[in-house]
Design an enzyme around this catalytic site. Structure first.
Site, PDB file in Angstrom:
ATOM      1  N   LEU A 109      33.271  86.182 -31.870  1.00 39.15           N
ATOM      2  CA  LEU A 109      32.934  86.118 -30.447  1.00 39.15           C
ATOM      3  C   LEU A 109      32.610  84.701 -29.991  1.00 39.15           C
ATOM      4  O   LEU A 109      31.699  84.475 -29.207  1.00 39.15           O
ATOM      5  CB  LEU A 109      31.775  87.077 -30.143  1.00 39.15           C
ATOM      6  CG  LEU A 109      32.078  88.557 -30.448  1.00 39.15           C
ATOM      7  CD1 LEU A 109      30.825  89.403 -30.267  1.00 39.15           C
ATOM      8  CD2 LEU A 109      33.208  89.080 -29.564  1.00 39.15           C
ATOM      9  N   ALA A 110      33.383  83.734 -30.484  1.00 44.17           N
ATOM     10  CA  ALA A 110      33.310  82.389 -29.907  1.00 44.17           C
ATOM     11  C   ALA A 110      34.021  82.469 -28.551  1.00 44.17           C
ATOM     12  O   ALA A 110      34.268  83.566 -28.050  1.00 44.17           O
ATOM     13  CB  ALA A 110      33.966  81.383 -30.847  1.00 44.17           C
ATOM     14  N   VAL A 111      34.400  81.359 -28.009  1.00 45.16           N
ATOM     15  CA  VAL A 111      34.887  81.362 -26.623  1.00 45.16           C
ATOM     16  C   VAL A 111      36.085  82.305 -26.397  1.00 45.16           C
ATOM     17  O   VAL A 111      36.106  83.096 -25.449  1.00 45.16           O
ATOM     18  CB  VAL A 111      35.189  79.914 -26.149  1.00 45.16           C
ATOM     19  CG1 VAL A 111      36.147  79.220 -27.076  1.00 45.16           C
ATOM     20  CG2 VAL A 111      35.720  79.891 -24.750  1.00 45.16           C
ATOM     21  N   ASN A 142      30.210  89.912 -34.538  1.00 51.00           N
ATOM     22  CA  ASN A 142      30.358  88.511 -34.924  1.00 51.00           C
ATOM     23  C   ASN A 142      29.578  88.303 -36.210  1.00 51.00           C
ATOM     24  O   ASN A 142      28.579  88.976 -36.444  1.00 51.00           O
ATOM     25  CB  ASN A 142      29.812  87.590 -33.820  1.00 51.00           C
ATOM     26  CG  ASN A 142      30.257  86.142 -34.021  1.00 51.00           C
ATOM     27  OD1 ASN A 142      31.445  85.844 -33.931  1.00 51.00           O
ATOM     28  ND2 ASN A 142      29.328  85.270 -34.333  1.00 51.00           N
ATOM     29  N   LYS A 183      54.615  81.969 -30.920  1.00 50.48           N
ATOM     30  CA  LYS A 183      53.471  81.257 -30.332  1.00 50.48           C
ATOM     31  C   LYS A 183      53.474  79.800 -30.790  1.00 50.48           C
ATOM     32  O   LYS A 183      53.168  78.893 -30.016  1.00 50.48           O
ATOM     33  CB  LYS A 183      52.160  81.948 -30.742  1.00 50.48           C
ATOM     34  CG  LYS A 183      50.885  81.158 -30.456  1.00 50.48           C
ATOM     35  CD  LYS A 183      50.686  80.929 -28.980  1.00 50.48           C
ATOM     36  CE  LYS A 183      49.304  80.502 -28.521  1.00 50.48           C
ATOM     37  NZ  LYS A 183      48.633  79.427 -29.172  1.00 50.48           N
ATOM     38  N   HIS A 232      56.057  77.994 -28.852  1.00 48.90           N
ATOM     39  CA  HIS A 232      55.474  77.824 -27.513  1.00 48.90           C
ATOM     40  C   HIS A 232      54.566  76.584 -27.485  1.00 48.90           C
ATOM     41  O   HIS A 232      54.661  75.750 -26.588  1.00 48.90           O
ATOM     42  CB  HIS A 232      54.687  79.086 -27.132  1.00 48.90           C
ATOM     43  CG  HIS A 232      53.681  78.878 -26.035  1.00 48.90           C
ATOM     44  ND1 HIS A 232      52.479  78.238 -26.252  1.00 48.90           N
ATOM     45  CD2 HIS A 232      53.706  79.179 -24.718  1.00 48.90           C
ATOM     46  CE1 HIS A 232      51.813  78.178 -25.113  1.00 48.90           C
ATOM     47  NE2 HIS A 232      52.528  78.741 -24.163  1.00 48.90           N
ATOM     48  N   GLU A 281      54.897  73.068 -25.491  1.00 46.49           N
ATOM     49  CA  GLU A 281      53.766  72.553 -24.705  1.00 46.49           C
ATOM     50  C   GLU A 281      53.539  71.054 -25.023  1.00 46.49           C
ATOM     51  O   GLU A 281      53.313  70.254 -24.116  1.00 46.49           O
ATOM     52  CB  GLU A 281      52.538  73.392 -25.062  1.00 46.49           C
ATOM     53  CG  GLU A 281      51.243  73.035 -24.382  1.00 46.49           C
ATOM     54  CD  GLU A 281      50.097  73.920 -24.921  1.00 46.49           C
ATOM     55  OE1 GLU A 281      50.250  75.159 -24.987  1.00 46.49           O
ATOM     56  OE2 GLU A 281      49.052  73.352 -25.295  1.00 46.49           O
ATOM     57  N   ARG A 320      78.139  59.298 -48.495  1.00 45.16           N
ATOM     58  CA  ARG A 320      77.586  60.250 -49.461  1.00 45.16           C
ATOM     59  C   ARG A 320      78.598  60.509 -50.584  1.00 45.16           C
ATOM     60  O   ARG A 320      78.240  60.677 -51.749  1.00 45.16           O
ATOM     61  CB  ARG A 320      77.218  61.568 -48.767  1.00 45.16           C
ATOM     62  CG  ARG A 320      76.047  61.422 -47.774  1.00 45.16           C
ATOM     63  CD  ARG A 320      75.728  62.737 -47.064  1.00 45.16           C
ATOM     64  NE  ARG A 320      75.171  63.710 -47.966  1.00 45.16           N
ATOM     65  CZ  ARG A 320      75.719  64.878 -48.267  1.00 45.16           C
ATOM     66  NH1 ARG A 320      76.881  65.221 -47.718  1.00 45.16           N
ATOM     67  NH2 ARG A 320      75.142  65.699 -49.097  1.00 45.16           N
TER      68      ARG A 320
HETATM   69  P1  NBP Z   1      36.862  79.159 -33.442  1.00 41.28           P
HETATM   70  O1  NBP Z   1      38.229  78.892 -33.897  1.00 41.28           O
HETATM   71  O2  NBP Z   1      35.952  78.016 -33.196  1.00 41.28           O
HETATM   72  O3  NBP Z   1      36.147  80.159 -34.490  1.00 41.28           O
HETATM   73  C1  NBP Z   1      34.807  80.533 -34.356  1.00 41.28           C
HETATM   74  C2  NBP Z   1      34.623  81.966 -34.770  1.00 41.28           C
HETATM   75  O4  NBP Z   1      35.028  82.172 -36.125  1.00 41.28           O
HETATM   76  C3  NBP Z   1      33.160  82.374 -34.709  1.00 41.28           C
HETATM   77  O5  NBP Z   1      33.090  83.697 -34.253  1.00 41.28           O
HETATM   78  C4  NBP Z   1      32.714  82.257 -36.160  1.00 41.28           C
HETATM   79  O6  NBP Z   1      31.610  83.049 -36.486  1.00 41.28           O
HETATM   80  C5  NBP Z   1      33.957  82.788 -36.831  1.00 41.28           C
HETATM   81  N1  NBP Z   1      34.008  82.501 -38.275  1.00 41.28           N
HETATM   82  C6  NBP Z   1      34.174  81.331 -38.934  1.00 41.28           C
HETATM   83 BR1  NBP Z   1      34.305  79.706 -38.148  1.00 41.28          BR
HETATM   84  N2  NBP Z   1      34.214  81.466 -40.261  1.00 41.28           N
HETATM   85  C7  NBP Z   1      34.058  82.780 -40.477  1.00 41.28           C
HETATM   86  C8  NBP Z   1      34.018  83.558 -41.654  1.00 41.28           C
HETATM   87  N3  NBP Z   1      34.169  83.018 -42.855  1.00 41.28           N
HETATM   88  N4  NBP Z   1      33.800  84.894 -41.516  1.00 41.28           N
HETATM   89  C9  NBP Z   1      33.666  85.432 -40.310  1.00 41.28           C
HETATM   90  N5  NBP Z   1      33.719  84.761 -39.161  1.00 41.28           N
HETATM   91  C10 NBP Z   1      33.909  83.437 -39.235  1.00 41.28           C
HETATM   92  O7  NBP Z   1      36.860  80.074 -32.122  1.00 41.28           O
HETATM   93  P2  NBP Z   1      37.805  80.059 -30.815  1.00 41.28           P
HETATM   94  O8  NBP Z   1      37.998  78.677 -30.284  1.00 41.28           O
HETATM   95  O9  NBP Z   1      37.259  81.095 -29.915  1.00 41.28           O
HETATM   96  O10 NBP Z   1      39.204  80.529 -31.357  1.00 41.28           O
HETATM   97  C11 NBP Z   1      39.405  81.779 -32.003  1.00 41.28           C
HETATM   98  C12 NBP Z   1      40.837  81.864 -32.471  1.00 41.28           C
HETATM   99  O11 NBP Z   1      41.711  81.804 -31.341  1.00 41.28           O
HETATM  100  C13 NBP Z   1      41.257  80.698 -33.375  1.00 41.28           C
HETATM  101  O12 NBP Z   1      42.133  81.157 -34.363  1.00 41.28           O
HETATM  102  C14 NBP Z   1      41.963  79.768 -32.442  1.00 41.28           C
HETATM  103  O13 NBP Z   1      42.898  78.951 -33.100  1.00 41.28           O
HETATM  104  C15 NBP Z   1      42.640  80.747 -31.508  1.00 41.28           C
HETATM  105  N6  NBP Z   1      42.968  80.211 -30.187  1.00 41.28           N
HETATM  106  C16 NBP Z   1      42.133  79.377 -29.529  1.00 41.28           C
HETATM  107  C17 NBP Z   1      42.469  78.902 -28.266  1.00 41.28           C
HETATM  108  C18 NBP Z   1      41.535  78.002 -27.518  1.00 41.28           C
HETATM  109  O14 NBP Z   1      41.911  77.563 -26.421  1.00 41.28           O
HETATM  110  N7  NBP Z   1      40.340  77.722 -28.029  1.00 41.28           N
HETATM  111  C19 NBP Z   1      43.654  79.311 -27.658  1.00 41.28           C
HETATM  112  C20 NBP Z   1      44.475  80.176 -28.322  1.00 41.28           C
HETATM  113  C21 NBP Z   1      44.121  80.625 -29.573  1.00 41.28           C
HETATM  114  P3  NBP Z   1      30.115  82.430 -36.360  1.00 41.28           P
HETATM  115  O15 NBP Z   1      29.753  82.551 -34.922  1.00 41.28           O
HETATM  116  O16 NBP Z   1      29.306  83.344 -37.218  1.00 41.28           O
HETATM  117  O17 NBP Z   1      30.164  81.027 -36.846  1.00 41.28           O
END
Ligand code: NBP
Length: 475
Positions: free
Chosen positions: A10-12, A32, A182, A185, A189, A445
């Site tokens: 549940l990050a962003v 989370n 993706k 894509h 980008e 070659r």
């Molecule tokens: P992050 O890529 O920063 O990941 C953070 C999340 O991963 C937190 O919930 C964290 O839990 C969890 N986590 C980690 Br780090 N290690 C873990 C583990 N060993 N076990 C369980 N949970 C773990 O978050 P995000 O930026 O929201 O992106 C999420 C996914 O979406 C990524 O794969 C990213 O590449 C993809 N994505 C991101 C975007 C963007 O614009 N940001 C766009 C498209 C796709 P915690 O809170 O307990 O540390």
């Protein structure tokens, strides 16, 4: 058990997708690794829909209706493997695990195989649109078993962006295909942004326009063929003033472009598939060059050897740059779609390029008017040899080709780097050339490595006895 879907991570991105699901009337179980994020989400947005708070993975899985559906939104790589393994141990036949992170497609192929051996459905879903897209409607590229999509599809489609009533989400194909698409894509980008950067640099350095004037040019370009999210936000970023100094924000930002790796993945994959994605490649390398700050600062006094002059007619040059941008963009997309076709053949995915164009029209970062044209082109001819050969694009590029040459010539004369404009033009010239110097390459070659060659005038494979009497033999 009452939740229709669970989101773990549940990050962003995960928070916003969970809110998007809840806003669409779905009951969403939340999980989370550290509960603080779950509670923060509930405190701020708990009133937006029906959420089920859980702490342990067991509690999370128990909260889900069967067949269970869990969307994983954690960091790509090891974290994703760890979460999958934990979930799989708690799930039952027919349950669905969806990885919505930016996973490398070969990881997704491996994971799908592992999960299907355990009778679990694994869906690798590319999600584009950043945090705003996740909340308001992203473009979603799910790959995996078709049966899994039957029940999952309506749910994902409900939260995706929509264009002309059509969802920006469709079943892409088996196993890693969603993450592959993706990845391409994201590569496109990179190319799009590099081309925009080159156009901006030319308007600034070749014409001497100021940043606000350039913002106006992009605002003006954001209609017709170039109308797109990235061109729109280029005008926004260029108009932004730095509060501290009063300068354009762009002038106080360090000119070293970061990368998280999906562009590099695209190029690596293209190298393996043998597809020339020169636009994407130049974009990735341009970011790398920009980041070599030490090397760059040591090299600023290299002789420029300028042999050109500022274009005399500003309006005419602005219009040339627009045409060059458009033509180079067509090339970058044509190359990206070639890579999708090659990946589809390599992995037996049976991908439909027109469907990709359809779901990229909204929600994602490369959303653009242009994608309607790509969709039309593939509707008309699903077996297009190159997007460049579709009548619409062919006409557009042929109409702009002289402008394109003027822009590349001017840039070279003035010493302004335009790697993507120039290499796209070279690609165009390479593609349309009747004969290429590859014949000489083959000769070389054969000379040093007896690698053989074929002849234009008869069947067979030949070798010249270079170190003997130089007669030709059939190999
Ligand atoms: P992050 O890529 O920063 O990941 C953070 C999340 O991963 C937190 O919930 C964290 O839990 C969890 N986590 C980690 Br780090 N290690 C873990 C583990 N060993 N076990 C369980 N949970 C773990 O978050 P995000 O930026 O929201 O992106 C999420 C996914 O979406 C990524 O794969 C990213 O590449 C993809 N994505 C991101 C975007 C963007 O614009 N940001 C766009 C498209 C796709 P915690 O809170 O307990 O540390």
């Amino acid at each position: 058990a009452r939740a229709q879907i669970g989101v773990t991570g549940l990050a962003v991105m995960g928070s916003n997708i969970a809110r998007n699901l809840a806003r669409h009337g779905h009951t969403v179980a939340l999980h989370n690794r550290t509960t603080a994020k779950t509670d923060a989400l509930l405190e701020k947005h708990g009133d937006e829909g029906d959420f089920v708070r859980t702490e342990s993975m067991e509690e999370f899985v128990a909260a889900l209706e069967k067949p269970r559906r869990v969307l994983i939104m954690v960091k790509a790589g090891d974290a994703t493997d760890a979460v999958i393994s934990e979930l799989a141990d708690l799930m039952e036949d027919g349950d669905v695990i969806i990885d919505g992170g930016n996973s490398l497609y070969t990881d997704t192929i491996r994971r799908e195989k592992e999960m299907s051996e355990r009778n679990l459905n694994f869906v690798g879903a590319g999600i584009s649109g950043g945090e705003v897209g996740a909340l308001e409607g992203p473009s979603i590229m799910p790959g995996g078993p078709a049966e899994a999509y039957e029940s999952l599809g309506p749910l994902l489609e409900s939260i995706s962006a929509h264009v002309d009533g059509e969802p920006c989400c469709t079943h892409i194909g088996p196993d890693g295909s969603g993450h592959f698409v993706k990845m391409v894509h994201n590569g496109i980008e990179y190319a799009d942004m590099q081309l925009i950067g080159e156009a901006y640099d030319l308007l600034r350095r070749a014409l001497g326009l100021d940043v606000e004037q350039i913002a106006d040019v992009f605002r003006d370009w954001n209609s017709g063929d170039l109308e797109s999210y990235l061109v729109e936000i280029t005008a926004e970023v260029l108009s932004q003033k730095d509060a501290e100094t009063g300068k354009p924000l762009v002038d106080v930002i360090v000119d070293a472009a970061g990368q998280k790796g999906t562009g590099r993945w695209t190029v690596k994959s293209a190298l393996d598939l043998g597809v020339p994605v020169t636009g994407i490649g130049e974009a990735v390398f341009a970011r790398a060059l920009s980041s070599e700050l030490d090397q760059r600062s040591a090299a600023t006094d290299l002789k420029p050897g300028v042999i050109g002059e500022q274009p005399a007619d500003t309006d005419a040059f602005v219009s040339d740059v627009r045409a060059a941008l458009y033509a180079s963009k067509v090339i970058a997309y044509a190359q990206g779609f070639d890579q999708i076709r090659a990946g589809s053949e390599e992995y037996g995915w049976d991908l439909h390029p027109g469907a990709m164009a359809t779901i990229w029209r909204g929600g994602c970062i490369i959303r653009a008017q242009f994608l309607n044209r790509i969709r039309d082109a593939y509707d008309e001819n699903p077996d297009l040899k190159s997007l460049l050969l579709a009548p619409y694009f062919r006409d557009a590029v042929e109409e702009g080709v002289e402008s394109w040459r003027r822009v590349v010539t001017t840039a070279a004369g003035l010493g302004i780097p335009v790697p993507a404009f120039a290499s796209s033009l070279s690609y165009y010239d390479g593609l349309r050339s009747e004969r290429l110097p590859a014949a000489l390459t083959q000769g070389l070659r054969d000379y040093f490595g007896a690698h053989t060659y074929q002849r234009v005038d008869k069947e067979g494979t030949f070798h010249t006895l270079w170190s003997e009497d130089r007669s030709e033999v059939e190999a």
